[in-house]
Design a protein around this motif. Structure first.
Motif, short mmCIF file in Angstrom:
data_model
loop_
_atom_site.label_atom_id
_atom_site.label_comp_id
_atom_site.label_asym_id
_atom_site.label_seq_id
_atom_site.Cartn_x
_atom_site.Cartn_y
_atom_site.Cartn_z
N UNK A 66 1.13 -1.46 0.06
CA UNK A 66 -0.48 -0.15 -0.11
C UNK A 66 0.47 1.19 -0.27
N UNK A 67 2.25 0.62 0.60
CA UNK A 67 2.51 2.37 1.20
C UNK A 67 3.38 3.26 0.02
N UNK A 68 3.54 2.05 -1.39
CA UNK A 68 4.03 2.26 -2.74
C UNK A 68 2.66 3.18 -3.39
N UNK A 69 1.41 2.95 -2.97
CA UNK A 69 0.81 3.52 -3.84
C UNK A 69 0.62 4.65 -3.36
N UNK A 70 -0.15 5.05 -2.21
CA UNK A 70 0.29 6.00 -1.41
C UNK A 70 0.80 6.99 -1.33
N UNK A 71 2.24 6.44 -1.27
CA UNK A 71 3.14 8.03 -1.58
C UNK A 71 3.29 8.68 -3.09
N UNK A 72 2.51 7.48 -3.96
CA UNK A 72 2.14 8.16 -5.52
C UNK A 72 1.22 9.66 -5.19
N UNK A 73 0.18 8.91 -4.59
CA UNK A 73 -1.27 9.73 -4.50
C UNK A 73 -0.22 11.17 -4.14
N UNK A 74 0.32 10.74 -3.41
CA UNK A 74 0.60 11.56 -1.39
C UNK A 74 1.71 13.39 -2.89
N UNK A 75 2.32 12.32 -3.04
CA UNK A 75 3.54 13.99 -4.11
C UNK A 75 2.19 13.99 -5.28
N UNK A 76 0.95 13.55 -5.24
CA UNK A 76 0.44 14.47 -6.22
C UNK A 76 -1.00 15.47 -5.37
N UNK A 77 -0.68 15.72 -4.34
CA UNK A 77 -1.99 15.88 -3.42
C UNK A 77 -3.21 15.75 -2.95
N UNK A 78 -3.06 13.94 -3.85
CA UNK A 78 -4.70 13.71 -3.72
C UNK A 78 -4.90 13.12 -2.53
N UNK A 79 -6.62 13.14 -2.32
CA UNK A 79 -7.34 12.85 -0.76
C UNK A 79 -7.18 11.45 -1.26
N UNK A 80 -7.14 10.91 0.20
CA UNK A 80 -7.36 9.11 -0.38
C UNK A 80 -7.61 8.92 0.92
N UNK A 81 -8.91 7.89 0.25
CA UNK A 81 -9.60 6.80 1.06
C UNK A 81 -9.78 5.28 0.55
N UNK A 82 -9.70 4.95 1.93
CA UNK A 82 -9.64 3.19 1.35
C UNK A 82 -10.53 2.64 2.10
N UNK A 83 -10.18 2.05 0.88
CA UNK A 83 -12.06 1.34 0.98
C UNK A 83 -11.18 -0.80 1.08
N UNK A 84 -11.70 -0.76 2.93
CA UNK A 84 -11.23 -2.69 3.07
C UNK A 84 -12.23 -3.09 2.97
N UNK A 85 -12.65 -4.26 2.76
CA UNK A 85 -12.94 -5.29 2.08
C UNK A 85 -12.87 -6.25 3.41
N UNK A 86 -13.34 -7.09 4.40
CA UNK A 86 -13.33 -9.02 4.86
C UNK A 86 -14.70 -9.57 4.78
N UNK A 87 -14.89 -10.40 3.98
CA UNK A 87 -15.74 -11.39 4.03
C UNK A 87 -15.37 -11.87 5.13
N UNK A 88 -16.32 -13.31 5.57
CA UNK A 88 -15.68 -14.04 6.64
C UNK A 88 -14.70 -14.92 5.84
#
Length: 382
Positions: free
Chosen positions: A318-340
């Motif tokens: 995740x950190x690689x993706x988030x670093x790219x998005x932060x470099x462009x000043x984006x607002x980041x929302x993470x959606x985590x899905x965890x079914x049983x």
């Protein structure tokens, strides 16, 4: 290689085994029979200087008994009491995997907190424990040694603030006190003094029983990525776009969630790019990642909202993706899905590109669900 987790334990079993008044008796026979991961603790040695009581199983039972006799633990709400009880039972479950005999007769177990949190997460996922309850417990395990050495670090207040977003400090220190009392060592009094000073550090930092309060979401995200950030600084929030970063094991339903909740968003999908490039999931992913980052940059340069769709189940990925998005000043929302576990496997089998169960088992052992300090917002769907 660890054996598959037993699926017969339920969250209700765990709650039923939490001691209650007026006797507060621990049913060790029932508890020790739940998982083989506990039974093996009785044959795992420890360094005699720090643990003269002997093996990890003996230490674990001493820690739990110390916790159960603590009036502060007895006074907690039922679910908090259960959470700390099972954190104590499982706090050293990672030691057998990392214990080594060193030169001079010493024994080490470096990394056992992180490994133990991962094992506990898997055990409790199969038991059907609620996500927030489970992650609070895993946070305690992952950081259970921190109160022993917090005051020795260069910047204890900063570490206290960061830790408050990873686990609850008052519960962490309550566990640490039991951990110190549940052993035989020459420096027990020094350890207990360190725990008391750690508690004072959390209190003075304003995050004793809750996460530190930042001015806004950007202030929080920036604090975790900039070492010299003032925790009181109110960051300006003006985002050119919002990026939805999906996270979840294969078959969790990420595609379905996007189509239902973000139908207007363009999607950067690693699965689709692999298909376009003819790259198998087991091949080197360098070309796929490069293509995904370039497509994301196109959206970011245009200030366009979009979704990034990949498993993203480890913090490193995740950190690689988030670093790219932060470099462009984006607002980041993470959606985590965890079914049983059962639902996940059913959904995976119904996909046209189903992955083998062995792959899911492997990823589940590495799973590090996203935490709210990683992004501006986090939505957990479980």
């Amino acid at each position: 290689m660890r054996k598959p987790i037993k699926h017969t334990v339920t969250h209700e079993n765990l709650l039923d085994l939490v001691p209650s008044g007026p006797v507060w008796r621990v049913d060790w026979g029932e508890i020790w029979s739940l998982w083989p991961e506990l039974a093996v603790l009785d044959t795992c040695p420890q360094d005699p200087i720090h643990h003269a009581e002997g093996d990890v199983g003996t230490h674990t039972r001493m820690v739990v008994e110390s916790l159960v006799s603590d009036p502060d633990w007895k006074g907690l709400p039922d679910m908090d009491r259960a959470n700390l009880f099972w954190a104590a039972v499982l706090h050293d479950v990672g030691k057998p995997a990392v214990t080594k005999h060193e030169d001079g007769g010493r024994i080490s177990s470096r990394g056992h907190s992180r490994v133990g949190a991962s094992i506990a997460r898997e055990l409790l996922w199969y038991a059907g424990s609620p996500f927030a309850w489970r992650e609070a417990l895993c946070g305690i395990i992952a950081h259970h040694q921190l109160p022993f050495w917090l005051i020795e670090r260069p910047d204890p207040p900063r570490m206290a603030i960061e830790t408050s977003w990873r686990c609850r400090p008052d519960h962490l220190c309550l566990h640490a006190k039991a951990d110190a009392l549940g052993r035989i060592c020459q420096d027990q009094r020094t350890i207990l003094e360190s725990v008391s000073l750690a508690a004072l550090t959390f209190q003075e930092a304003g995050c004793w029983d809750h996460p530190f309060t930042f001015a806004n979401d950007e202030s929080r995200v920036a604090y975790f990525e900039l070492d010299d950030r003032d925790p009181q600084y109110a960051a300006h929030e003006a985002f050119p776009c919002t990026v939805t970063v999906m996270s979840g094991l294969p078959g969790a339903g990420k595609d379905t969630w996007i189509s239902k909740h973000r139908p207007e968003h363009p999607v950067v999908s690693l699965d689709l790019i692999r298909g376009e490039l003819g790259v198998a999931a087991t091949d080197n992913q360098g070309q796929v990642i490069q293509a995904a980052h370039e497509r994301a940059r196109e959206h970011l340069r245009a200030g366009r909202d979009f979704a990034w769709n990949a498993t993203n189940v480890t913090r490193q990925n995740r950190s690689r993706v988030l670093r790219l998005l932060r470099d462009y000043g984006a607002c980041i929302e993470i959606v985590y899905l965890e079914p049983s576990p059962g639902q996940l496997r059913r959904q995976n089998r119904d996909r046209p590109d189903a992955v083998p169960d062995a792959v899911i088992d492997h990823l589940a052992r590495k799973l590090e669900p996203p935490q709210v300090w990683e992004a501006h917002s986090l939505l957990v769907v479980s």
